[in-house]
Each structure stands twice: as structure tokens, then as C-alpha cells.
Enzyme design. Structure first.
Site, PDB file in Angstrom:
ATOM      1  N   HIS A   8     -59.773  24.055  14.834  1.00 55.49           N
ATOM      2  CA  HIS A   8     -60.056  24.608  16.160  1.00 55.49           C
ATOM      3  C   HIS A   8     -59.589  23.568  17.183  1.00 55.49           C
ATOM      4  O   HIS A   8     -59.623  22.367  16.910  1.00 55.49           O
ATOM      5  CB  HIS A   8     -61.576  24.797  16.247  1.00 55.49           C
ATOM      6  CG  HIS A   8     -62.052  25.505  17.468  1.00 55.49           C
ATOM      7  ND1 HIS A   8     -62.207  24.868  18.677  1.00 55.49           N
ATOM      8  CD2 HIS A   8     -62.436  26.790  17.666  1.00 55.49           C
ATOM      9  CE1 HIS A   8     -62.670  25.747  19.564  1.00 55.49           C
ATOM     10  NE2 HIS A   8     -62.814  26.908  18.985  1.00 55.49           N
TER      11      HIS A   8
ATOM     12  N   ASP B  17     -66.316  19.292  11.221  1.00 56.65           N
ATOM     13  CA  ASP B  17     -66.637  20.308  12.219  1.00 56.65           C
ATOM     14  C   ASP B  17     -67.292  21.459  11.451  1.00 56.65           C
ATOM     15  O   ASP B  17     -66.625  22.231  10.784  1.00 56.65           O
ATOM     16  CB  ASP B  17     -65.348  20.750  12.905  1.00 56.65           C
ATOM     17  CG  ASP B  17     -65.512  22.029  13.720  1.00 56.65           C
ATOM     18  OD1 ASP B  17     -66.620  22.625  13.708  1.00 56.65           O
ATOM     19  OD2 ASP B  17     -64.529  22.436  14.356  1.00 56.65           O
TER      20      ASP B  17
ATOM     21  N   LYS C 187     -73.895  29.619  17.388  1.00 54.07           N
ATOM     22  CA  LYS C 187     -73.300  30.338  16.259  1.00 54.07           C
ATOM     23  C   LYS C 187     -74.308  30.474  15.112  1.00 54.07           C
ATOM     24  O   LYS C 187     -74.073  31.192  14.149  1.00 54.07           O
ATOM     25  CB  LYS C 187     -72.045  29.610  15.778  1.00 54.07           C
ATOM     26  CG  LYS C 187     -70.952  29.557  16.859  1.00 54.07           C
ATOM     27  CD  LYS C 187     -69.691  28.935  16.350  1.00 54.07           C
ATOM     28  CE  LYS C 187     -68.786  28.443  17.452  1.00 54.07           C
ATOM     29  NZ  LYS C 187     -67.910  29.473  18.002  1.00 54.07           N
TER      30      LYS C 187
HETATM   31  C1  LIG Z   1     -64.457  25.886  13.861  1.00 57.85           C
HETATM   32  C2  LIG Z   1     -64.956  25.697  15.255  1.00 57.85           C
HETATM   33  N1  LIG Z   1     -65.035  24.464  15.769  1.00 57.85           N
HETATM   34  C3  LIG Z   1     -65.490  24.241  17.002  1.00 57.85           C
HETATM   35  C4  LIG Z   1     -65.878  25.264  17.827  1.00 57.85           C
HETATM   36  C5  LIG Z   1     -66.348  24.948  19.204  1.00 57.85           C
HETATM   37  O1  LIG Z   1     -67.687  25.227  19.346  1.00 57.85           O
HETATM   38  P1  LIG Z   1     -68.382  25.201  20.770  1.00 57.85           P
HETATM   39  O2  LIG Z   1     -67.516  26.010  21.682  1.00 57.85           O
HETATM   40  O3  LIG Z   1     -69.714  25.804  20.530  1.00 57.85           O
HETATM   41  O4  LIG Z   1     -68.464  23.777  21.195  1.00 57.85           O
HETATM   42  C6  LIG Z   1     -65.818  26.564  17.353  1.00 57.85           C
HETATM   43  C7  LIG Z   1     -66.218  27.693  18.210  1.00 57.85           C
HETATM   44  O5  LIG Z   1     -65.476  28.515  18.643  1.00 57.85           O
HETATM   45  C8  LIG Z   1     -65.354  26.788  16.040  1.00 57.85           C
HETATM   46  O6  LIG Z   1     -65.254  28.016  15.544  1.00 57.85           O
END
Ligand SMILES: Cc1ncc(COP(=O)(O)O)c(C=O)c1O
Lengths: 145, 418
Positions: free
Chosen positions: B133, B210, B236
Site C-alpha cells: 500500500h 503492515d 478496519k
Molecule cells: C494494506 C494497507 N496498509 C495501510 C493502509 C492504511 O491504513 P490507514 O489509512 O488506516 O492509515 C491500508 C488502508 O487502506 C491498507 O489496506
């Protein structure tokens, strides 16, 4: 209703886009990019003096952005630079305000349904943002952001 | 009875009862029952979480760690109780290793900005994967730019699995950190993180995981994994937005400089010198999202009560059912076919753009995500600009998958060749 958004003309132009090719003799070119959906578009204009004598585009996107580019290139031919710029504003008004559609828009009024889909406005305006930068003669990629 | 229903009953998972816990699910969209299939973006919240937040504001509202008065003691106790719950839920060694942040993004930035800026130098290398991500790419790019360290990327194969032989080749004496997604939000791939961590440690590197898409869907044991840092987002995990967790091993956190300066993170302040508070408070400057923290505690309780094993097993059955159903649709191609997969279905349809699919599905009451899912390098890998993604949760049903399939036939009807 979903048909208010995807009107016949839009579906037709998205499946069979007009002026969907490079343009020999183009003297204005610009690229547009919508980072939200990854759509990229290249716009070609052939200017004869102050008149847009021909227009074409390359690239593929969603039905709304493809149809918008297709119908835009059709409606540009024969317009002066100033008329084209005015059309950009009128098209933008059609998508974002409640004011009655300008008669100059012609076929482009089929995009009036996009107004009810705020997430899709950028799809419809990508070609038009790109047109603006082509008319201004700047060649850098414009984005819808 | 279809096979899925049988499997469900075998697993002892009563989905209709579970659905009743989620008020938001009980509504119609464009006249159709809501089918929420965008759980990877954010999950819906059970009544227990909403009630905990309301109770905080109606009954216990006060700032934490500051007052001697009753309300402050109540709110402090409730907030700190979440730390203990998260520690237990993920089997961390110590409560002080659970640091509250805004979410996964802030958790990763905390590590890059504190550990990264003080430990990285020219020539050092950070390894990430081709599935990350953006929040596990961009913060590392920032710190690389600042320190002269270099980012290396483990490639993925056609199924969307990491190529471990390539990872092995990337590991070396310059590797300082391996930062890896546990589960890919774009494709659903479950990465073999335990193995990746062992290999990193053998090469003398630290690891960050992550866990945004893992914690809500599968059991995570931090001590067994032996990750040095691990981040996830409350929203989530059926909890509120605005709260998440960064886990770090005590000895690493102790050696790191603070992240932000302000109240709560200090022990003593004079204009000449400030000494820092103990863990975890050293990393928690300012008034946090107290209601969010308390809501997260309720979410952990809720998930624990259902059983994360049962949740994972049910979602896996649903994934198999959905995969088979989508594969029957002519012109549809699933992107991401890893052997170990979470309940995420990313797909493309011949000649139809994901945005148009998303809009038509929305008109059937079906919420999916369309776009690059904050993972543009993954899209580039498959030479596509975007996908449509259905991401499932334990409150989704086989009937909802059937609705998705019917919706996709409607999409074909609107955009098909004529
Ligand atoms: C794999 C992954 N990492 C990081 C994130 C980022 O999370 P957040 O936007 O809650 O900080 C997400 C969310 O979209 C994700 O799916």
C-alpha cells in the site's frame, strides 16, 4: 435511474469513440491524467489561424470520459479558440450547477446526468481540462486534481 | 442447502445473528438492500462499538492521565484497558509496546521518522514488496531521500505472490529494514511473513509489518511472528476511525527518539532541558482520540467474542464461493490468485472500465471499491489502470455474493456489445 447517466449517446460514443486516433498535422497537443482512476488521455488539435480545424484523441478510460472526449472532439471542429474556451466553461457549468443548459452545448447536454454523480464529474471533465491546456499551448500533463 | 451453508453451519457461525449487530447494514440504497463489499477500505461498526463511544461522551468524558477527579480516572482506565486488550489480542509481550496512533499510516510514519532518521545512512537498504500500500512505500521514500538510504523491492509473480528467491537475493549486509505488508489490500495475498521475518533477522535486519488487512481477518501472534514493528488500523477492525496501533519491541522503542513533542510525552520540562516519559507515553504527545481508543477496545472485545479463528474460517468459505461464482462470468478476470488469500476479489471485465462497473453496482445497492486501491505499483505490474474490488467481512453472506454476480450481469447488459 442508471439510464439518466448512461444515455444512449454516451454509450454509443464510449463503445465507438469518434476521432479516436493520432492526428497528422496536429500543431497543439496536451496530455491529461486522472490519478483517481488512472485514466490517461492525449489530445491533438490542428489549428488553422484561430480556428480548430481538426481534433482527435488517444487513450482509454471509463465510458463517461471516453464519450466526453469523443463528443468534445466532434463539437470543436470549426470553432474559434475563444468559442472553444467558452464551451469549456459551459460544459463545466452543465456538470456542476443547476443553471439551465446553454444551447451552445448541442449534443453535449447528454452529460447533464453526471451532475447527480459527484464522484464521476472528474471523468467527464478530463478531456476538457486537457483541451484548456492544449489551447493555452502548454504541453505538460494536466491532472484533474 | 448449498455447500457454503453447510460449511457455515459446521463452523458454528450464525451470520444472520451477527448481521443484526451492525445497524448500518439494515438499509436500502437506491431501493435495494445494501450489500457492503468494501470492507478493506473500512469495516462497519457493531452496536457494541457505537455504544461504547456514546457512553464515553455521555457518561465518562474527561481528558486522560491528567485529573484526579472521578471522570478523568474513568476515562483513563477505559482508554488504558484497550491497551491491555490489544496486547492480549495480538499476544505482545508488554502493554507498553502498544502505542496508540491514528492508524497504520501514522504508525509507519512514526517508525520512519524516529528510527529511520536516526539509524539510516548512505548505502543502507530498505526492502519492501511489490504489493505494498502507498502508506508502506512513501514514508520510506521520504526517509531514503533524507538519509541517502536505498529502497529495494521484492517482485511479485503472476498470481500476486512474492518471489522469495528474489527476496533472498536482495537481502545482504546493507539491509537495515524489511518492511512488508501482511495481507495485500489490492489482491488479498497473504504473505509468508513469519518466514520473511526469519530471513531478515538472519541477515541482521529489522522488520516492520503492515498488518492493516491481517488483524481483522486472521489470528496474529506477535511473539510467534517475532516482528520488530507491527502496525494496524482500528477502523478496519470494526472499530472507529482515528485510532490505530503501532507495536514495537521495548528495546527498540527505548532507543528511539520521540515522534512529536508536547503534553504527556515528557517527564520534566525546563527551558534548558526536557526529559521524556516512559513507554508508551514517550510516543503519545497531546490529547489522543480517547473515544476512539475506547471504541477500539469494544471492537477487540467483539471480535474476540466471535472468535478470530471462526471469522477467518467463515470468510475463507465465502472467498471460495465468491471466486467460483465470479469465474463463471464470461469476460471477467480475477487479478490476484495467490494460494494463500484473504477474502479480497479484485477483478477486471473485458472492455468495461471499473468506474462504470462501480456506478452500475451502486445502483443495485452494492458497494465495491474501484481504482488503484492505493497500490499503483501493483496495477502497473498487471498493466491495468484499475480494478474493481469486492472485499468481504464475516457479516457478508452467500446471498450477497449472488447479488454481486447478478449486478455484474447487469453491468454487462448496459455496456455489452450490441
Ligand atoms: C494494506 C494497507 N496498509 C495501510 C493502509 C492504511 O491504513 P490507514 O489509512 O488506516 O492509515 C491500508 C488502508 O487502506 C491498507 O489496506
Amino acid at each position: 435511474m442508471i439510464d439518466d447517466l448512461y444515455q444512449e449517446t454516451i454509450l454509443d460514443h464510449s463503445k465507438r469513440p469518434r476521432n479516436h486516433h493520432t492526428l497528422a498535422g496536429a500543431n497543439r497537443k496536451a496530455e491529461g491524467y486522472n490519478p483517481l482512476c488512472g485514466d490517461k488521455l492525449k489530445l491533438y488539435l490542428k489549428m488553422e489561424g484561430d480556428i480548430v480545424s481538426d481534433a482527435a484523441f488517444e487513450g482509454s478510460g471509463c465510458a463517461i470520459s471516453t464519450a466526453s472526449a469523443s463528443l468534445m472532439t466532434e463539437s470543436l471542429k470549426g470553432k474559434t479558440r475563444e468559442e472553444a474556451m467558452k464551451l469549456v466553461d459551459k460544459f463545466h457549468d452543465l456538470l456542476t450547477t443547476d443553471t439551465p443548459a446553454s444551447r451552445d452545448l448541442g449534443k453535449l447536454v447528454v452529460f447533464c446526468g453526471v451532475r447527480d454523480y459527484p464522484a464521476r464529474v472528474k471523468c467527464a471533465t478530463l478531456a476538457w481540462h486537457t483541451l484548456k491546456s492544449a489551447l493555452h499551448g502548454s504541453e505538460e500533463t494536466v491532472t484533474t486534481e | 442447502m448449498n455447500t457454503l451453508d453447510r460449511a457455515v453451519i459446521a463452523a458454528g457461525f450464525d451470520v444472520e445473528r451477527v448481521r443484526a449487530d451492525f445497524p448500518v447494514l439494515n438499509q436500502t440504497i437506491h431501493g435495494k438492500p445494501l450489500v457492503y463489499l468494501d470492507n478493506a477500505a473500512t469495516a462497519q461498526k457493531p452496536r457494541a462499538v457505537i455504544d461504547a463511544i456514546v457512553k464515553f461522551y455521555e457518561v465518562d468524558c474527561a481528558n486522560i492521565h491528567r485529573g484526579v477527579h472521578e471522570l478523568s480516572q474513568r476515562s483513563t482506565a477505559a482508554y488504558e484497558e484497550t491497551r491491555a486488550k490489544v496486547r492480549r489480542f495480538l499476544n505482545a509481550r508488554h502493554k507498553q509496546e502498544i502505542i496508540f496512533v491514528r492508524g497504520t499510516t501514522e504508525g509507519i510514519n512514526l517508525v520512519t521518522q524516529t528510527w529511520g532518521r536516526t539509524h539510516l545512512k548512505q548505502g543502507d537498504e530498505i526492502i519492501i514488496a511489490g504489493l505494498e500500500h502507498h502508506s508502506n512505500i512513501v514514508p520510506w521514500q521520504f526517509v531514503c531521500e533524507e538519509t541517502g538510504a536505498r529502497l529495494r523491492v521484492i517482485p511479485i509473480d503472476e498470481r500476486g505472490e512474492l518471489i522469495l528467491e528474489e527476496y533472498e537475493k536482495l537481502l545482504g549486509p546493507h539491509t537495515r529494514m524489511v518492511a512488508i505488508g501482511h495481507v495485500s489490500n489490492a489482491l488479498g495475498t497473504i504473505n509468508p511473513v513469519a518466514r520473511i521475518i526469519r530471513m531478515a533477522h538472519a541477515a541482521g535486519a529489522l522488520t516492520l509489518v503492515d498488518g492493516a488487512q491481517a488483524v481483522p481477518h486472521m489470528p496474529v501472534d506477535l511473539q510467534a511472528l517475532d516482528a520488530d514493528f507491527y502496525a494496524f488500523s482500528g477502523h478496519k477492525l470494526y472499530g472507529p476511525t482515528g485510532i490505530g496501533v503501532l507495536y514495537g519491541k521495548t528495546e527498540l522503542l527505548d532507543a528511539m527518539p520521540p515522534y512529536q513533542g508536547g503534553g504527556d510525552m515528557i517527564r520534566t520540562v525546563t527551558f534548558e532541558k526536557t526529559t521524556y516519559n516512559d513507554l508508551p507515553y514517550k510516543f503519545e504527545a497531546g490529547t489522543p482520540d480517547i473515544a476512539g481508543g475506547i471504541g477500539l477496545g469494544a471492537a477487540v472485545d467483539y471480535v474476540t467474542r466471535l472468535g478470530i479463528d471462526k471469522i477467518g474460517a467463515y470468510e475463507h468459505e465465502l472467498l471460495l464461493y465468491a471466486t467460483e461464482a465470479l469465474e463463471q462470468i464470461p469476460g471477467l478476470r480475477i487479478i490476484g490468485t495467490a494460494r494463500e488469500k484473504a477474502a479480497v476479489l479484485s477483478f477486471v471485465m473485458e472492455g468495461i472500465h471499473p468506474h462504470d462497473i462501480g456506478t452500475v453496482l451502486d445502483h443495485q445497492g452494492i458497494a465495491v471499491r474501484t481504482g488503484h486501491h492505493c497500490a499503483q505499483p501493483v496495477m502497473d505490474r498487471y498493466h491495468i489502470p484499475a480494478t474493481t474490488r469486492a472485499s468481504l467481512a464475516f457479516y457478508n453472506t452467500a446471498a450477497e455474493i449472488d447479488a454481486l454476480v447478478a449486478g455484474l450481469y447487469k453491468v454487462k447488459e448496459v455496456f455489452g456489445d450490441d
